[in-house]
Design an enzyme around this catalytic site. Structure first.
Site, PDB file in Angstrom:
ATOM      1  N   TYR A 159     -26.456   0.960  25.384  1.00  0.00           N
ATOM      2  CA  TYR A 159     -25.416   0.531  24.439  1.00  0.00           C
ATOM      3  C   TYR A 159     -25.323  -1.003  24.407  1.00  0.00           C
ATOM      4  CZ  TYR A 159     -20.575   0.148  22.617  1.00  0.00           C
ATOM      5  OH  TYR A 159     -19.443  -0.158  21.898  1.00  0.00           O
ATOM      6  N   LYS A 192     -26.071  -3.744  21.410  1.00  0.00           N
ATOM      7  CA  LYS A 192     -25.099  -4.720  20.910  1.00  0.00           C
ATOM      8  C   LYS A 192     -25.703  -6.135  20.867  1.00  0.00           C
ATOM      9  CE  LYS A 192     -21.784  -2.004  19.794  1.00  0.00           C
ATOM     10  NZ  LYS A 192     -21.525  -1.767  18.360  1.00  0.00           N
TER      11      LYS A 192
HETATM   12  C1  AKB Z   1     -17.095   1.726  25.583  1.00  0.00           C
HETATM   13  O1  AKB Z   1     -16.405   1.903  26.595  1.00  0.00           O
HETATM   14  O2  AKB Z   1     -18.260   2.127  25.460  1.00  0.00           O
HETATM   15  C2  AKB Z   1     -16.487   0.952  24.448  1.00  0.00           C
HETATM   16  C3  AKB Z   1     -16.810  -0.509  24.500  1.00  0.00           C
HETATM   17  C4  AKB Z   1     -16.230  -1.361  25.549  1.00  0.00           C
HETATM   18  O3  AKB Z   1     -17.543  -0.997  23.684  1.00  0.00           O
HETATM   19  N1  AKB Z   1     -15.066   1.125  24.429  1.00  0.00           N
END
Ligand code: AKB
Length: 316
Positions: free
Chosen positions: A142, A146
């Protein structure tokens, strides 16, 4: 006139961003795009469509059919699920972002707003008062997606003339729609546990400090960065925004002050704990304050008061 498409519209942030955009720009001008979801009743006031962001042709048609000039791209697989399902995370978080940017460019879209996250930082980032511009190197799928989003957005802005903007959102706390699949979700689930049962078992350890923000500030941050004067911006998709930082133990104390007898327990999930341990505990948001006058309204106490009041009413 603005014609806005919002992807991921029925998720935690979309559910509150869409009404705010419809209030501001007119209900007919904001198209809510979900993916294989039944349209929630509160969206019946305006246009809705179904879009799989991993499929370029669906985005292309939605933008063309609705004569869209602005896209808020919220569709994303959050941190914990992305670690478990890398294939889906790649399709949505990497290909999805690329598809949005290319479809926007191909159809003469004026602006794309896409959130980044505190997840764009990693274990080598200074964790306290993390500067806007610093080492990133995230160690989660993730987080890597980003950084990809930030770099692609900056590239499309500076090289290709598409106006792409975004903020690095912290954990978002809200009462209307529960988040799923994130690492910061404990900070919402705790309120449901407190009101329903007077207790909650946190999947993050007591001293895990993370940046957090109440939903009204998150919605403002996205609309404010979108409407800021372009000539003042030296950054584009990579603005730190901060509101509050706390640990599960501190949040439990704030709730216990309002719900005497509230009991906090800990049942640590190693996956989400390791993700949280790689993120900063507090961001320095000076750059956003300087370039587009960012300023949050809610601190920990104001957020807890408002959450308890609204969630009690919702669950009654
Ligand atoms: C997550 O916990 O994955 C999200 C974020 C901090 O982007 N809330």
């Amino acid at each position: 006139m603005e014609r806005i498409l919002v992807t991921g519209a029925y998720g935690q942030i979309g559910s509150e961003l869409v009404p705010a955009l419809r209030d501001r720009f007119g209900v007919d001008n904001v198209i809510a795009a979900g993916y294989k979801n039944t349209v929630p009743p509160q969206f019946f006031d305006g246009p809705n469509t179904d879009v799989d962001v991993a499929d370029y042709s669906q985005l292309d048609s939605a933008i063309m059919d609705h004569q869209v000039d602005t896209v808020y791209h919220l569709g994303s697989v959050l941190s914990a699920l992305a670690e478990r399902d890398r294939k889906q995370a790649y399709a949505v978080n990497f290909s999805g972002v690329h598809n949005v940017l290319e479809a926007a460019l191909a159809n003469g879209v004026r602006q794309v707003i896409v959130p980044s996250s505190i997840a764009a930082f990693g274990p080598e980032t200074p964790a306290h008062n993390t500067p806007n511009d610093t080492v990133q190197k995230p160690n989660t799928i993730y987080g890597i997606s980003k950084v990809f989003t930030e770099l692609m957005g900056n590239y499309y802005t500076t090289k290709l003339g598409l106006d792409v903007r975004g903020v690095r959102l912290p954990g978002i706390i809200s009462w209307k729609v529960e988040p799923t699949a994130g690492t910061t979700d404990y900070a919402v689930a705790i309120f449901y546990g407190a009101i329903r049962e007077g207790r909650y078992a946190s999947f993050l350890g007591p001293d895990t400090c993370l940046p957090m923000m109440y939903m009204p500030d998150a919605v403002s941050s996205l609309i404010d960065v979108a409407t800021a004067d372009f000539d003042r911006l030296k950054h584009h998709v990579d603005y730190n925004v901060a509101a509050m930082s706390f640990t599960p133990a501190e949040l439990a104390t704030a709730i216990e002050r309002r719900i005497p007898g509230f009991e906090m327990q800990y049942d640590v999930d190693p996956l989400r704990q390791s993700i949280a341990d790689s993120w900063p505990d507090k961001l320095d948001d000076t750059v956003a304050r300087q370039e587009w006058d960012w300023s949050p309204r809610y601190d920990l106490d104001a957020m807890v008061d408002d959450m308890l009041e609204n969630l009690r009413r919702k669950l009654a």
